[in-house]
Design a protein around this motif. Sequence first.
Motif, short mmCIF file in Angstrom:
data_model
loop_
_atom_site.label_atom_id
_atom_site.label_comp_id
_atom_site.label_asym_id
_atom_site.label_seq_id
_atom_site.Cartn_x
_atom_site.Cartn_y
_atom_site.Cartn_z
N LYS A 61 70.86 34.32 24.45
CA LYS A 61 69.49 34.35 23.96
C LYS A 61 69.32 33.49 22.71
O LYS A 61 68.31 32.84 22.52
N TRP A 62 70.33 33.53 21.85
CA TRP A 62 70.23 32.71 20.63
C TRP A 62 70.15 31.24 20.99
O TRP A 62 69.37 30.48 20.41
N PRO A 81 75.31 36.49 11.30
CA PRO A 81 75.50 36.00 9.92
C PRO A 81 74.59 36.66 8.90
O PRO A 81 74.94 36.70 7.72
N SER A 82 73.44 37.17 9.30
CA SER A 82 72.48 37.60 8.29
C SER A 82 72.20 39.08 8.27
O SER A 82 71.20 39.50 7.73
N ILE A 134 64.59 38.36 9.19
CA ILE A 134 65.79 38.05 8.40
C ILE A 134 65.44 38.04 6.92
O ILE A 134 66.16 38.61 6.09
N ARG A 171 59.86 27.94 8.33
CA ARG A 171 59.77 28.79 9.51
C ARG A 171 59.20 27.96 10.64
O ARG A 171 58.59 26.92 10.41
N GLU A 174 71.57 28.66 10.86
CA GLU A 174 72.73 29.53 11.04
C GLU A 174 72.48 30.95 10.57
O GLU A 174 73.15 31.87 11.00
N SER A 175 71.49 31.16 9.66
CA SER A 175 71.29 32.53 9.23
C SER A 175 70.38 33.30 10.18
O SER A 175 70.28 34.51 10.09
N GLU A 176 69.69 32.60 11.09
CA GLU A 176 68.83 33.33 12.01
C GLU A 176 69.42 33.34 13.42
O GLU A 176 69.60 34.38 14.03
N LEU A 177 69.70 32.15 13.93
CA LEU A 177 70.09 32.05 15.33
C LEU A 177 71.58 31.87 15.51
O LEU A 177 72.02 31.26 16.47
N VAL A 178 72.37 32.37 14.56
CA VAL A 178 73.82 32.24 14.60
C VAL A 178 74.20 30.76 14.52
O VAL A 178 74.58 30.28 13.48
N ARG A 200 63.14 26.00 20.30
CA ARG A 200 62.65 25.52 19.01
C ARG A 200 62.86 24.02 18.89
O ARG A 200 61.99 23.28 18.44
N TYR A 238 66.75 30.37 22.25
CA TYR A 238 65.79 30.23 21.15
C TYR A 238 65.97 28.88 20.46
O TYR A 238 64.99 28.18 20.18
N VAL A 289 67.13 32.56 3.91
CA VAL A 289 66.04 31.64 4.20
C VAL A 289 66.52 30.19 4.19
O VAL A 289 65.71 29.29 4.23
N THR A 308 68.23 20.25 7.51
CA THR A 308 67.49 21.06 6.56
C THR A 308 66.53 20.16 5.80
O THR A 308 66.91 19.07 5.46
N ARG A 336 64.85 26.73 4.28
CA ARG A 336 64.45 26.28 5.60
C ARG A 336 63.02 26.73 5.88
O ARG A 336 62.60 27.80 5.48
#
Lengths: 415, 162, 373
Positions: A154-155, C18-19, C358, A380, A248-252, A162, A158, C123, A240, A378
Amino acid sequence: MIQSLANWILSFDILAGMGNPVAWGLSLFVVSALIFVFVALNAIVLVYIERKVSAFMQVRLGPMRVGKFGSLQTVADALKLLQKEDIIPQMADKILFVIGPWVILVASVVTFAAIPFSDTLLAANMNIGLFYVVSISSIVVLGIVMAGWASNNKWSLYGAMRSAAQIISYEIPVGITLIAVVAVVGSLNLQTIVIAQGGTGNLFHWIPIPLPNWFVFHDPFLFLAAFIYLTGATAEINRTPFDIPESESELVAGFMTEFSGLRWALFFLSEYANATLVAFLVSIIFLGGWQSPFSTYGGAQVGFSILTLLAIMWTVFVKIKAKRLSIFPVGLSLVITLCAWLFPGFALWLASPGLFWMLLKVASIIFLLMWFRWTFPRLRVDQLMYVSWKVILPISLINLMGVAVWMWLTGEIQF
Amino acid sequence: MKEQEIYADLSAKFGDKIIEFVEEETLNPTVIVKPAALDEICNYLKDSEDLQFDSLMNLAGHDADGESDLSVIYHLYSTSIKHYITLKTFASRDTPAVKSIAKIYRTADWHEREAYDLYGIIFEGHPDLKRILMEEDWEGYPLRKDYVAAEFYRGMRIEKVK
Amino acid sequence: MGRLHAEEMVLNMGPQHPSTHGVLRLKLRTDGEIVSHIEPVIGYLHRSFEKHAENLEYQMVTPFTGRCDYLGAMGSEHGYAMAVEKMMGIELPERVEYLRVIFAELQRIASHLVALGTFGLDVGAITPFIYCFRERELILDLFEMASGARLLYNYIWIGGLAHDIPPGFVEKTYEFLDAFDKHVAEYNQILTGNKIFIERAADIGVMTPEIAINYGVTGPSLRASGVNIDIRRTQPYSIYDRFDFDVPLGEGIHGTVGDSWDRYYVRVLEMKESAKIVRQALDQLPVEGDVKSAIPRRIRPPKGEIYFRSENPRGELGYYIVSDGKNVPLRLKMRSPAFSNLSVINEIGQGFMISDVIAILGSLDIVLGEIDR
C-alpha cells in the motif's frame, strides 16, 4: 561525437576494412558506455558529496572511516548493495517489479545523449534536443508507477500515485517555461541554445551592467523563469521539499519500499542522474552552458578581481555577524585572481568556454538542490498541487507572454 | 470545595448509592460508591455548577489480596475550581461489573480498557471493551493477586514470575 | 457501463514505521489520502511495569520508572520518589530539593528537544533534528557527570539522591544555559518560522480545550489549547513555588489555538522557561547539605494509598500507590501522560491527510515506553 569517432576509427589503415556500419556501431557502443559510466560514477561521487554536504550543514563530519575522509564510503556501499540478496516479494507482479527500476534508469540515462558537455563533447547533436530530453525524462514516471504497482504494497502504491500526479502536474509549467526560452532562441537544439548565449551584454538589455549574455540575464521574465524551472524541476525529480513520493517519514520509502539490493541501487542511480540532468538543463538553458562568464581576454582578470572583492566583503560580513573568520573563499579567489593577473595563459583558459565551466555550473546547481533538501521541510500533497496549478502555472503563462512582449520591445523580433 | 463537603453534597443527592467516606489511611479522601450508580454520579459531578469535575486524572483497578472484591479507583479534578475528589467502587470477584463512564470522560475509554485487560473488570456500556496492553487472546488477568500465568502462550514458554 | 466501485482502504501504519515514534500501530481507514478513522493499537512495548513493581521493594522500583519514559527518566524518578516520600512523611534537605529541580528541568529541556527534532523529522526537515540532538548531548553530558548514565539514571532515590554532584557541575551547567538561548534562536530560524513548516503545522489537528480536558490530555499539548494548567503552578510540589517562571500557552499565531504549530511552539517557549528555572535554582543552590541524609534505612510506607501527580515533560505523571505496610507496594499504577495524549488522536486527526496524521502524532510527542509501560 559518434560520427567523429567513427571517422577516427576508419582513419586507421588496419581498421578501415571493417566498413562504415561496423565502425558506426562500435562508436555508438563506446559512446553509450561512456555515458553510462559517467552516470554511474556521477552517482557515486554525488552520494558522497551529498552526505558530506548534509553533514557539514548538520554540524557533523559525515563518513570518515572508509578511505581518506570517507571518500570510499559510497564505493563500499555500492559493493554491499551488489552483494545483497535479490528479494522479490511473493505477491509482487514479478515482471513489472523487475522491469520498473530499469525503465527509470534507462529513461534517465538516455537523456544525456542530447546534453552538450562542451562545444565538442556531445553524443548526438539533435535539432529537437530539448524536446527529446523533456519527453524521454517523463518516461521515468512510467517506471515509478510500474515499481509502485508491482510491489503490491500500500505504501508503494501511495508513493507511485503521488509521483504520477506530481510529475505530470509539474511537467506543464516546466514545459511552458522552456517554451519561453525556445521562443527567444528559435531552436530546440541544445547546442544552438548554448551558442546563442555567448558574448557579453547589458543586464536586461538596457541596464548598463555588463554581464554575460546568459538567458537568466536576458530579461526579467526569463530571470523569473529560471527560478520557476528550478522549482518545477526539483518537483519533477522528487527531491525535498517536493519528495512526497518517497517521503520517508510518511510512506516508509514510497515506491521503493519493497526494493533492495541492486534494484534499489538502480533507483538511487537514476535519482542522481535525474538531479544531474536538471542541473545540466538549468546551466544550458539559463546559465550559458559551457560558455565562460569571462568571454574575452582581460575579462577573466577583472571578473576575478571583482569576485575577490566580493569574497572579502563576505568575510567581513561573516566576521561581524557570526564572529568567526572564514578565510577559505577569500584565499581561493585571491589565489585565482593572482594567477589570472600573473599568467595570461591561465586567464585565457579561464576565459575560454569549455567543460570546466559546464561542470562548475552543474556542480553549483546540484549544491543548491542539496541545500534545499537539507533545509526545508516537506510539502503536503495537496499543497504541492496547489503550488503547481494555482501559482506556478499562471506565472509561467504570464512569463511566456512577457518574454514575447519584451522581445518586441527590444526589437529582437518584428511583427 | 473540600472533599467532606463534596461527600455531603453527594450523599444528599444520591442517598444510599453513596456508601461511605474514607479519610484515614489515604492521602486522597475517598468517597465509596455503588458500582451500578457510577455513571449517574459522575454525570452529576461533571455537570453540577458547584463541582464542575471536568477531568478524570486517573482510573486504576486494584486487587487487595486475591480473595476479597476488586475495586476501581477514580481520581477526579476540576480544571476550573481546582479541587479534587476520589471515588472508589467495589466489584465482586466472580462477576466484576461496573458502570462505564467512558462516555462522560473520554479519558476513561482507554483506562477502563486497561483495567479490563489487567483485572478483568467488566465496564458496562463501554463502547469497545477489549484488551489494550496484552494480546487479545491472552488468558487470565495478570494483575489479579490470584493470577497464575499459563505455561505457554502460542507455543512460547512464559517465564515464571515469583 | 457499471458504476465505479470505490471503497475505503485500511492502512496499517506500524508497528514498524519510521514515524510512529516507537512500536505503535495506527489502523487508518483511508479514502485516497484522506484519513477517516484512526485506531491506535498499543501494547507492543508492554513490559509489565506494574506487575514487576508489585514484586519489588520500593527502592528497586526507581530504575523501572525511568525505563517507562526513557526520554524523561529524571522526571519519572522524581515523581515516584516524591510519592513515596509523601506517604512516609520524609522531609528532604534543601540541597536535594534544588538539585532535583535542576535535573527535572534539564530533563524537560532534553525531552522537548527530542520532541521538536522528531516533529521536524516527521514533516521532512532533517537538519533541525540534528541541531536539537546537539544540545541534548550537552545535557546528557551533565547527567553523565552527575549520575554516570546518559539515558536511564537511577539517580533520584527515595529520600535523596544517589550521589552529590561532582565539582565543576554548576559551572558547566551555567555554560550550557548561556549557550542555550542562542541555540533556541537557531531553531526558530530554521524551523519555527519556516513557511513550509507553518503550512504543514498550522491549523492541523486543532484540539479545543473541551476535547483536550475531556480526553485527559495534559502537559504542553493541553496548554497549547489555551488551558492554563501546569501542575508546577496549580499544585506546586517540591520547591516549585519558589521560582519565577511563566506558563506558555498556545495563542494560535499562525492558525487556530490548539493546532500542531501551537503544540510545537509551546514546547519551544517551555524550554526557555525551564532554562530560567534551572538558572534560578543554581543561583539559590545551598552549598551545604548531605544528599543522602534523609534516605530511610527501611522503606516501609504506612498502610494507605496515595495518588501523587507531577508535571513530566509530556504532561501529568501520576503515581497511584497502595501500601499495606510491607516493603513491597501492594499496587503501583503509573498514570502516564502520553497514554491519554495519544487517545485523542482519532478525535483531532479525522478528515486530515496521511501526512497530517504524521504531523499530529509528532506534535503530541508520545513515548511508547510509558504508553505501554
